[in-house]
Design a protein around this motif. Structure first.
Motif, PDB file in Angstrom:
ATOM      1  N   GLY A  46      -0.818 -35.763  45.121  1.00 23.10           N
ATOM      2  CA  GLY A  46      -0.904 -35.285  43.751  1.00 23.10           C
ATOM      3  C   GLY A  46      -0.537 -33.810  43.619  1.00 23.10           C
ATOM      4  O   GLY A  46      -0.302 -33.328  42.524  1.00 23.10           O
ATOM      5  N   LEU A  47      -0.516 -33.077  44.723  1.00 20.18           N
ATOM      6  CA  LEU A  47      -0.171 -31.650  44.679  1.00 20.18           C
ATOM      7  C   LEU A  47       1.154 -31.400  45.381  1.00 20.18           C
ATOM      8  O   LEU A  47       2.112 -30.943  44.769  1.00 20.18           O
ATOM      9  N   GLY A  48       1.200 -31.672  46.686  1.00 21.20           N
ATOM     10  CA  GLY A  48       2.420 -31.436  47.438  1.00 21.20           C
ATOM     11  C   GLY A  48       2.140 -31.366  48.923  1.00 21.20           C
ATOM     12  O   GLY A  48       1.062 -31.743  49.389  1.00 21.20           O
ATOM     13  N   ALA A  49       3.102 -30.835  49.667  1.00 18.54           N
ATOM     14  CA  ALA A  49       2.980 -30.785  51.119  1.00 18.54           C
ATOM     15  C   ALA A  49       3.500 -29.456  51.639  1.00 18.54           C
ATOM     16  O   ALA A  49       4.502 -28.925  51.167  1.00 18.54           O
ATOM     17  N   PHE A  50       2.765 -28.917  52.609  1.00 15.52           N
ATOM     18  CA  PHE A  50       3.177 -27.721  53.335  1.00 15.52           C
ATOM     19  C   PHE A  50       3.809 -28.187  54.639  1.00 15.52           C
ATOM     20  O   PHE A  50       3.226 -29.005  55.342  1.00 15.52           O
ATOM     21  N   HIS A  51       4.987 -27.662  54.942  1.00 14.43           N
ATOM     22  CA  HIS A  51       5.688 -28.019  56.168  1.00 14.43           C
ATOM     23  C   HIS A  51       5.999 -26.758  56.965  1.00 14.43           C
ATOM     24  O   HIS A  51       6.436 -25.756  56.397  1.00 14.43           O
ATOM     25  N   VAL A  52       5.777 -26.833  58.273  1.00 16.07           N
ATOM     26  CA  VAL A  52       6.150 -25.745  59.166  1.00 16.07           C
ATOM     27  C   VAL A  52       7.546 -26.056  59.685  1.00 16.07           C
ATOM     28  O   VAL A  52       7.796 -27.140  60.200  1.00 16.07           O
ATOM     29  N   LYS A  53       8.467 -25.097  59.509  1.00 17.13           N
ATOM     30  CA  LYS A  53       9.839 -25.306  59.950  1.00 17.13           C
ATOM     31  C   LYS A  53      10.152 -24.309  61.051  1.00 17.13           C
ATOM     32  O   LYS A  53       9.883 -23.112  60.917  1.00 17.13           O
ATOM     33  N   ASN A  54      10.691 -24.815  62.151  1.00 15.57           N
ATOM     34  CA  ASN A  54      11.076 -23.970  63.282  1.00 15.57           C
ATOM     35  C   ASN A  54      12.534 -23.556  63.123  1.00 15.57           C
ATOM     36  O   ASN A  54      13.409 -24.389  62.899  1.00 15.57           O
ATOM     37  N   TYR A  55      12.774 -22.249  63.254  1.00 16.58           N
ATOM     38  CA  TYR A  55      14.125 -21.713  63.167  1.00 16.58           C
ATOM     39  C   TYR A  55      14.551 -21.233  64.547  1.00 16.58           C
ATOM     40  O   TYR A  55      13.794 -20.560  65.244  1.00 16.58           O
ATOM     41  N   GLN A  56      15.765 -21.561  64.944  1.00 13.45           N
ATOM     42  CA  GLN A  56      16.321 -21.128  66.226  1.00 13.45           C
ATOM     43  C   GLN A  56      16.641 -19.635  66.165  1.00 13.45           C
ATOM     44  O   GLN A  56      16.910 -19.095  65.096  1.00 13.45           O
ATOM     45  N   GLY A  57      16.631 -18.997  67.312  1.00 14.11           N
ATOM     46  CA  GLY A  57      17.094 -17.617  67.386  1.00 14.11           C
ATOM     47  C   GLY A  57      18.612 -17.589  67.257  1.00 14.11           C
ATOM     48  O   GLY A  57      19.286 -18.582  67.524  1.00 14.11           O
ATOM     49  N   TYR A  58      19.156 -16.459  66.839  1.00 20.84           N
ATOM     50  CA  TYR A  58      20.611 -16.350  66.700  1.00 20.84           C
ATOM     51  C   TYR A  58      21.028 -14.883  66.814  1.00 20.84           C
ATOM     52  O   TYR A  58      20.179 -13.992  66.831  1.00 20.84           O
ATOM     53  N   GLN A  59      22.318 -14.677  66.901  1.00 22.28           N
ATOM     54  CA  GLN A  59      22.861 -13.320  66.962  1.00 22.28           C
ATOM     55  C   GLN A  59      23.194 -12.881  65.538  1.00 22.28           C
ATOM     56  O   GLN A  59      24.105 -13.409  64.915  1.00 22.28           O
TER      57      GLN A  59
END
Length: 115
Positions: A46-59
């Motif tokens: 009824g409200l929503g969802a929190f998601h943890v997203k992993n980001y790769q390192g980059y130059q």
């Protein structure tokens, strides 16, 4: 809305003491923070969802100097609204009461919206 507003609503609607309401809200938020720090997702129907997203390192690149800079891997937090909340927010608002003055007459000489 602030956390104190949530506490006041809990006191008013459930008849609990201020201390009990503060402890309840704090326990809920701490539990959510702990779960997100562990990388868990949180779904509240009824409200929503929190998601943890992993980001790769980059130059990356410094835009001023053009120097190559390594950007470390990191985690970000996303919130996606549930369909019920999204529909409720997008529902047309009820008509507001008409005022005696048109909006252009509310502006002061500086155009800041003051009388």
């Amino acid at each position: 809305m602030l956390k104190s507003d949530l506490i006041n609503i809990l006191v008013a609607k459930r008849g609990v003491t201020q201390k009990q309401a503060e402890a309840t809200v704090e326990t809920i938020f701490e539990s959510m923070k702990d779960a997100l720090c562990r990388g868990e997702n949180i779904e509240i129907r009824g409200l929503g969802a929190f998601h943890v997203k992993n980001y790769q390192g980059y130059q990356g690149r410094n835009p001023k100097t053009g120097q190559v800079i390594p950007v470390k891997p990191k985690r970000g937090l996303l919130f996606r609204t549930g369909k019920e909340l999204r529909d409720r927010v997008n529902r047309p608002a009820p008509l507001q009461a008409q005022t005696d003055l048109p909006p252009s007459e509310f502006k002061g000489s500086s155009g800041t919206g003051t009388l």
